[in-house]
Scaffold this motif. Structure first.
Motif, mmCIF file in Angstrom:
data_model
loop_
_atom_site.group_PDB
_atom_site.id
_atom_site.type_symbol
_atom_site.label_atom_id
_atom_site.label_comp_id
_atom_site.label_asym_id
_atom_site.label_seq_id
_atom_site.Cartn_x
_atom_site.Cartn_y
_atom_site.Cartn_z
ATOM 1 N N UNK A 11 0.818 -1.207 0.000
ATOM 2 C CA UNK A 11 0.000 0.000 0.000
ATOM 3 C C UNK A 11 0.856 1.264 0.000
ATOM 4 N N UNK A 12 2.137 1.139 0.280
ATOM 5 C CA UNK A 12 2.950 2.325 0.548
ATOM 6 C C UNK A 12 3.800 2.740 -0.649
ATOM 7 N N UNK A 13 3.653 4.021 -1.013
ATOM 8 C CA UNK A 13 4.576 4.682 -1.929
ATOM 9 C C UNK A 13 5.541 5.470 -1.058
ATOM 10 N N UNK A 14 6.811 5.038 -1.035
ATOM 11 C CA UNK A 14 7.803 5.704 -0.190
ATOM 12 C C UNK A 14 8.209 7.017 -0.855
ATOM 13 N N UNK A 15 7.973 8.113 -0.147
ATOM 14 C CA UNK A 15 8.164 9.444 -0.712
ATOM 15 C C UNK A 15 9.575 9.976 -0.488
ATOM 16 N N UNK A 16 10.216 10.387 -1.585
ATOM 17 C CA UNK A 16 11.536 11.024 -1.528
ATOM 18 C C UNK A 16 11.489 12.288 -2.381
ATOM 19 N N UNK A 17 10.705 13.256 -1.933
ATOM 20 C CA UNK A 17 10.420 14.437 -2.739
ATOM 21 C C UNK A 17 10.913 15.748 -2.144
ATOM 22 N N UNK A 29 17.154 6.110 0.765
ATOM 23 C CA UNK A 29 15.704 5.964 0.769
ATOM 24 C C UNK A 29 15.235 4.864 -0.169
ATOM 25 N N UNK A 30 15.874 4.769 -1.315
ATOM 26 C CA UNK A 30 15.535 3.697 -2.263
ATOM 27 C C UNK A 30 15.857 2.340 -1.655
ATOM 28 N N UNK A 31 17.001 2.239 -1.006
ATOM 29 C CA UNK A 31 17.384 0.979 -0.355
ATOM 30 C C UNK A 31 16.396 0.610 0.747
ATOM 31 N N UNK A 32 15.925 1.627 1.496
ATOM 32 C CA UNK A 32 14.938 1.374 2.536
ATOM 33 C C UNK A 32 13.660 0.798 1.922
ATOM 34 N N UNK A 33 13.243 1.385 0.826
ATOM 35 C CA UNK A 33 12.034 0.902 0.152
ATOM 36 C C UNK A 33 12.191 -0.532 -0.324
ATOM 37 N N UNK A 34 13.371 -0.858 -0.818
ATOM 38 C CA UNK A 34 13.646 -2.235 -1.246
ATOM 39 C C UNK A 34 13.604 -3.177 -0.052
ATOM 40 N N UNK A 35 14.203 -2.761 1.042
ATOM 41 C CA UNK A 35 14.261 -3.605 2.236
ATOM 42 C C UNK A 35 12.868 -3.945 2.749
ATOM 43 N N UNK A 36 11.982 -2.950 2.746
ATOM 44 C CA UNK A 36 10.625 -3.161 3.256
ATOM 45 C C UNK A 36 9.669 -3.659 2.178
ATOM 46 N N UNK A 42 8.456 7.106 -4.792
ATOM 47 C CA UNK A 42 8.097 8.318 -5.533
ATOM 48 C C UNK A 42 9.210 9.330 -5.319
ATOM 49 N N UNK A 43 9.940 9.608 -6.378
ATOM 50 C CA UNK A 43 11.184 10.359 -6.260
ATOM 51 C C UNK A 43 11.187 11.568 -7.178
ATOM 52 N N UNK A 235 14.170 7.815 6.430
ATOM 53 C CA UNK A 235 14.453 8.974 5.583
ATOM 54 C C UNK A 235 13.288 9.936 5.667
ATOM 55 N N UNK A 236 13.594 11.214 5.615
ATOM 56 C CA UNK A 236 12.552 12.239 5.715
ATOM 57 C C UNK A 236 12.299 12.799 4.343
ATOM 58 N N UNK A 237 11.334 12.199 3.649
ATOM 59 C CA UNK A 237 11.200 12.506 2.228
ATOM 60 C C UNK A 237 9.962 13.242 1.808
ATOM 61 N N UNK A 238 9.118 13.648 2.724
ATOM 62 C CA UNK A 238 7.889 14.331 2.327
ATOM 63 C C UNK A 238 6.668 13.656 2.901
ATOM 64 N N UNK A 239 5.471 14.193 2.569
ATOM 65 C CA UNK A 239 4.203 13.709 3.102
ATOM 66 C C UNK A 239 4.183 13.767 4.624
#
Length: 239
Positions: A11-17, A29-36, A42-43, A235-239
């Motif tokens: 359900x999650x789009x990991x935000x890096x904006x 942040x991308x690595x975190x998204x891969x891990x989870x 969304x970059x 990571x603090x990427x937005x939203x």
């Protein structure tokens, strides 16, 4: 429980904006998204190609923004942004409507603006989330936008950019779900910062959530399911 870890993670789009994120932070942040194993990253558009390369071979999709964050780009520029994103490996495009035109009631312009991006994405077999920025809109605007998004075959309607004066509310999400055809999904952005809130919006019918507190949310989920938590640098990427 009526969900699995994968149900929630996807359900999650990991935000890096956030504009101040460095390339090292974007990579982390991308690595975190891969891990989870989330749904997507969304970059920022300039880093999309690198993101797609890093996600190659995973089940995490590369996504980016179009006309972001205010929606005031010309339609031609939005379409060109969409094509560039597709060329760079984007699988999901989060576009902002022309908020000024929505508030002006110029629905023909709004529909053509949204359709231009959807046409580019769908021609390439990719998907579009249409961002309304509900904090500036009345319920009638939201309802009309949902109707238009159904007509032009948007894949999702989305509450917010995360950069307006407010984010997703339960009331707006309920209205969007009720006002959209069944085949149009709903995405919440801005305000879903913990696992209980994610479950609340899921109950409404939300299928995607934009989040930067991904590790926190998904580790709460893992705890509820009796799974070990994952150590990851947030990571603090937005939203």
């Amino acid at each position: 429980m009526s969900y699995t870890y994968q149900d929630i993670a996807k359900m999650i789009d990991h935000s890096l904006l956030q504009p101040f994120l460095t390339t090292d932070e974007l990579d982390a942040g991308i690595e975190l998204a891969k891990t989870f194993d989330v749904a997507s990253v969304c970059i920022m558009p300039y880093y999309l190609k690198r993101c797609a390369e890093m996600l190659d071979g995973t089940t995490v999709k590369a996504s980016t923004t179009i006309g972001f964050p205010h929606g005031g780009h010309t339609t031609a520029i939005k379409a060109a942004e969409a094509q560039k994103a597709i060329d760079d490996g984007c699988e999901e495009l989060d576009m902002v409507v022309n908020i000024s035109k929505v508030l002006s009631g110029d629905w023909d312009y709004v529909q053509k603006d949204i359709a231009a991006v959807i046409d580019v994405a769908h021609a390439a077999g990719q998907k579009v989330k249409v961002i309304f920025e509900n904090c500036y809109l009345e319920n009638d605007h939201i309802t009309k936008l949902c109707e238009i998004c159904g007509e032009v075959k948007a894949d999702w309607v989305k509450t917010s950019t995360g950069y307006g004066t407010g984010g997703a509310t339960m009331e707006d999400l309920t209205l969007m779900r009720q006002s959209s055809p069944a085949e149009v999904q709903v995405k919440a952005a801005g305000g879903v910062r913990d696992f209980p809130t994610l479950l609340q919006v899921r109950e409404i019918g939300v299928t995607r959530v934009g989040a930067s507190r991904t590790a926190e949310i998904l580790n709460q989920c893992r705890q509820e399911l009796g799974m070990p938590t994952i150590e990851a640098k947030a990571s603090s990427g937005g939203y």
